[in-house]
Design a protein around this motif. Structure first.
Motif, PDB file in Angstrom:
ATOM      1  N   HIS A 190       0.831  -1.205   0.000  1.00  0.00           N
ATOM      2  CA  HIS A 190       0.000   0.000   0.000  1.00  0.00           C
ATOM      3  C   HIS A 190       0.871   1.264   0.000  1.00  0.00           C
ATOM      4  O   HIS A 190       0.637   2.197  -0.778  1.00  0.00           O
ATOM      5  CB  HIS A 190      -0.923  -0.031   1.222  1.00  0.00           C
ATOM      6  CG  HIS A 190      -1.554   1.282   1.534  1.00  0.00           C
ATOM      7  ND1 HIS A 190      -2.401   1.938   0.660  1.00  0.00           N
ATOM      8  CD2 HIS A 190      -1.436   2.088   2.630  1.00  0.00           C
ATOM      9  CE1 HIS A 190      -2.789   3.081   1.214  1.00  0.00           C
ATOM     10  NE2 HIS A 190      -2.213   3.199   2.401  1.00  0.00           N
TER      11      HIS A 190
ATOM     12  N   HIS B  70       3.811   7.061   4.976  1.00  0.00           N
ATOM     13  CA  HIS B  70       2.719   7.704   5.703  1.00  0.00           C
ATOM     14  C   HIS B  70       2.071   6.817   6.760  1.00  0.00           C
ATOM     15  O   HIS B  70       1.517   7.310   7.727  1.00  0.00           O
ATOM     16  CB  HIS B  70       1.657   8.248   4.729  1.00  0.00           C
ATOM     17  CG  HIS B  70       0.823   7.183   4.074  1.00  0.00           C
ATOM     18  ND1 HIS B  70       1.239   6.506   2.947  1.00  0.00           N
ATOM     19  CD2 HIS B  70      -0.399   6.675   4.384  1.00  0.00           C
ATOM     20  CE1 HIS B  70       0.308   5.643   2.602  1.00  0.00           C
ATOM     21  NE2 HIS B  70      -0.706   5.709   3.452  1.00  0.00           N
ATOM     22  N   ASP B  71       2.141   5.505   6.609  1.00  0.00           N
ATOM     23  CA  ASP B  71       1.472   4.624   7.577  1.00  0.00           C
ATOM     24  C   ASP B  71       2.432   3.920   8.534  1.00  0.00           C
ATOM     25  O   ASP B  71       2.030   2.966   9.208  1.00  0.00           O
ATOM     26  CB  ASP B  71       0.634   3.566   6.836  1.00  0.00           C
ATOM     27  CG  ASP B  71      -0.728   4.135   6.389  1.00  0.00           C
ATOM     28  OD1 ASP B  71      -1.206   5.098   7.024  1.00  0.00           O
ATOM     29  OD2 ASP B  71      -1.286   3.604   5.407  1.00  0.00           O
TER      30      ASP B  71
ATOM     31  N   ASP C 258      -3.196   7.919  -1.256  1.00  0.00           N
ATOM     32  CA  ASP C 258      -3.455   6.907  -0.234  1.00  0.00           C
ATOM     33  C   ASP C 258      -4.718   6.108  -0.611  1.00  0.00           C
ATOM     34  O   ASP C 258      -4.726   4.864  -0.626  1.00  0.00           O
ATOM     35  CB  ASP C 258      -3.648   7.659   1.100  1.00  0.00           C
ATOM     36  CG  ASP C 258      -3.747   6.754   2.317  1.00  0.00           C
ATOM     37  OD1 ASP C 258      -3.684   5.529   2.155  1.00  0.00           O
ATOM     38  OD2 ASP C 258      -3.891   7.300   3.425  1.00  0.00           O
TER      39      ASP C 258
END
Ligand code: OGA
Ligand code: ZN
Ligand code: ZN
Length: 533
Positions: free
Chosen positions: A382, A406-407, A508
């Motif tokens: 992802h 980002h995650d 995203d």
């Protein structure tokens, strides 16, 4: 987070009280902004004692209480090692080897290649960089990337070519035997660069010898000769109309532990030695013995420099030579000097940054690759897809990194992504941004911090946005506070990184497609490396 293998840390009792007190890491003792010590040795109580040890927490007789980091204690165990990158035992000594090569263009684009090249200079002693444009002055660009140029009486750079009135034999077509440069300086320039602009002559080939290896051979074959060269300071001199330089040092320099640390060898500039009569003869025998080892064909690496080649070498260790050439042909090198401390410092910084990139790689290959949070792609896939969208849309490097990372808060925080799916907000955008803030600036951390807010924002201002969200994303929207109210919308829009966060958010949402083939983590390593502070 992957936990490192357990460190067997020595107990503080393995260290004297005075040592522990002097190395106290607390902010009263060391300035946290720069890690520099705030007191001197005479400020320590000479009768300091340890009154209590609890794990790695130490209470001193002056009332000071501090916890030592076990890993730090382990790294500083009192085992008597004196690491010095400049001394012989830190080096890879060699007899002959294929000349280690690097590519100048890769050095500029790939920090890990630059790291390898610098490491090679520090540990093998030289590297042959290919592809440095054969244009005057370019050698200074190479020196600037390695460290700092050392300006001398020859200028910031010097030309090596045949001159009508040579101030140095280098500026003739004569052969030059193995030597180190500028032994008449103290400190000597510790790095030398020679960049070939042209070499269209018969002859003019270059040779390199590992002076540390040769000195070690002398020590093994003729210990008395080795001792004599190491204990006898000799004077080297250079002079011209505007210059008068001398330095008095031994040909083989040892550190206080007796390790070889510096070779100075240059028959052109050696002044008459002035020893008592008998020692003078012994000195000459030793000098000859060393020179004969240095001249052994099996110890010299020969290369013919061509236009665009730039050899970088440790001038405290590697001797360089050239064969003679016809003075009628075109041969032009440009050289300059630099220093090993700058090079070693740059190498250490590159290593530190590389370690961050490796740490992130482990996240992608470990917990990131295993984790599915209600989507059909792993977290790693992802994030890679998100980064690919950022690249596709021409995002700046900081935003590409933000997209890629980002995650990370799903794995780095105490509350995981699984807790989020279980209905507890793990605040992964904040946790991730704070974690990344150890290494990256706001261009990376802030879009990460705002990427959850951006979802709540878009749900508030764009009626069609909610429909785009995946099932899992709609679920977490609720856990994360639902769409923003009007006041929150205004607050969000005032954030300096709001626009970046919205772009990141759209990538995203787009990046949850099973099986989409995108660039892997390696493709981002250089970009990440350059962003680490
Ligand atoms: C020098 C030197 C080598 C060469 O200038 O220091 O040794 O190949 N030159 O001309
Ligand atoms: Zn030279
Ligand atoms: Zn995401």
């Amino acid at each position: 987070m992957k936990t490192a293998s357990p460190i067997t840390s020595p107990s503080p009792s393995a260290f004297p009280a005075v040592w522990l007190r002097d190395n106290c890491p607390c902010p009263e003792c060391r300035d946290p902004r720069n890690d520099q010590k705030l007191f001197g040795v005479t400020d320590l109580d000479p009768r300091i004692e340890v009154v209590e040890i609890d794990g790695t927490t130490v209470t001193f007789s002056d009332g000071h209480v501090v916890r030592f980091d076990p890993a730090w204690l382990a790294a500083h165990a009192l085992d008597g090692t004196v690491p010095d990158d400049r001394a012989e035992d830190a080096k890879r000594l060699w007899a002959v080897l294929p000349p280690p090569e690097g590519s100048w263009s890769r050095c500029l684009s790939d920090p890990s290649h630059l790291l390898e090249c610098l490491d090679t200079v520090l540990h093998t002693g030289f590297v042959l960089l290919r592809g440095v444009p054969a244009e005057p002055g370019r050698v200074l660009e190479v020196a600037a990337v390695l460290g700092y140029v050392r300006e001398t009486n020859y200028g910031r750079l010097f030309d090596v070519r045949v001159e009508a009135t040579p101030v140095n034999l280098a500026f003739t077509g004569l052969p030059i035997g193995p030597h180190t440069d500028n032994p008449y300086r103290d400190p000597v320039p510790t790095v030398q660069l020679l960049h070939c602009l042209s070499n269209a002559v018969a002859g003019g080939e270059s040779g390199f010898v590992d002076g540390f290896h040769a000195a070690a051979l002398l020590r093994a074959e003729d210990p008395a000769a080795f001792e004599l060269l190491a204990r006898t300071p000799v004077t080297f001199r250079y002079g011209d109309a505007n210059t008068e330089l001398t330095a008095t040092r031994p040909m083989i320099g040892l550190d206080p532990l007796g390790r070889i640390r510096e070779v100075r060898f240059n028959n052109r500039s050696l002044r008459p030695v002035r020893l008592p009569y008998e020692r003078t003869e012994a000195f000459y025998a030793a000098y000859r013995a060393f020179a004969e080892i240095l001249a052994r064909p099996g110890l010299q690496v020969n290369v013919r420099l061509g236009p665009g080649d730039c050899v970088v070498f440790d001038n405290t260790r590697i001797l360089h030579a050239r064969t003679g050439f016809a003075e009628t042909g075109e041969r032009h090198l440009q050289g300059c000097y630099a220093d090993l401390d700058g090079l070693a410092g740059n190498l250490a910084v590159l290593r530190r940054r590389q370690a961050v990139v490796e740490h992130l790689r482990e996240l992608f290959e470990g917990p990131g690759a295993a984790d599915y949070l209600g989507e059909e792609v792993t977290q790693a896939a992802h994030m890679l897809q998100t980064a690919a969208c950022a690249v596709r849309d021409g995002a700046a490097p900081g935003l590409v990194a933000a997209a890629l990372l980002h995650d990370v808060g799903h794995f780095t925080g105490e509350i995981t992504g699984h807790d989020l799916m279980g209905g507890t907000d793990n605040r992964h955008s904040h946790v991730g941004a704070d974690w990344l803030g150890r290494w990256f600036g706001p261009e990376v951390t802030e879009p990460v911090r705002l990427h959850v807010a951006a979802k709540r924002y878009l749900c508030a201002v764009e009626s069609s946005y909610y429909d785009l969200l995946s099932e899992a994303s709609r679920y977490t929207l609720g856990v994360q506070g639902g769409p923003m109210g009007a006041e929150e919308v205004a607050g969000f829009e005032a954030e300096p990184y709001a626009r970046d966060a919205v772009r990141l958010r759209r990538w995203d949402d787009e990046a949850k497609e099973p099986g989409r083939v995108v660039a892997g983590f390696d493709e981002y390593a250089a970009l990440l490396h350059r962003l680490v502070r």
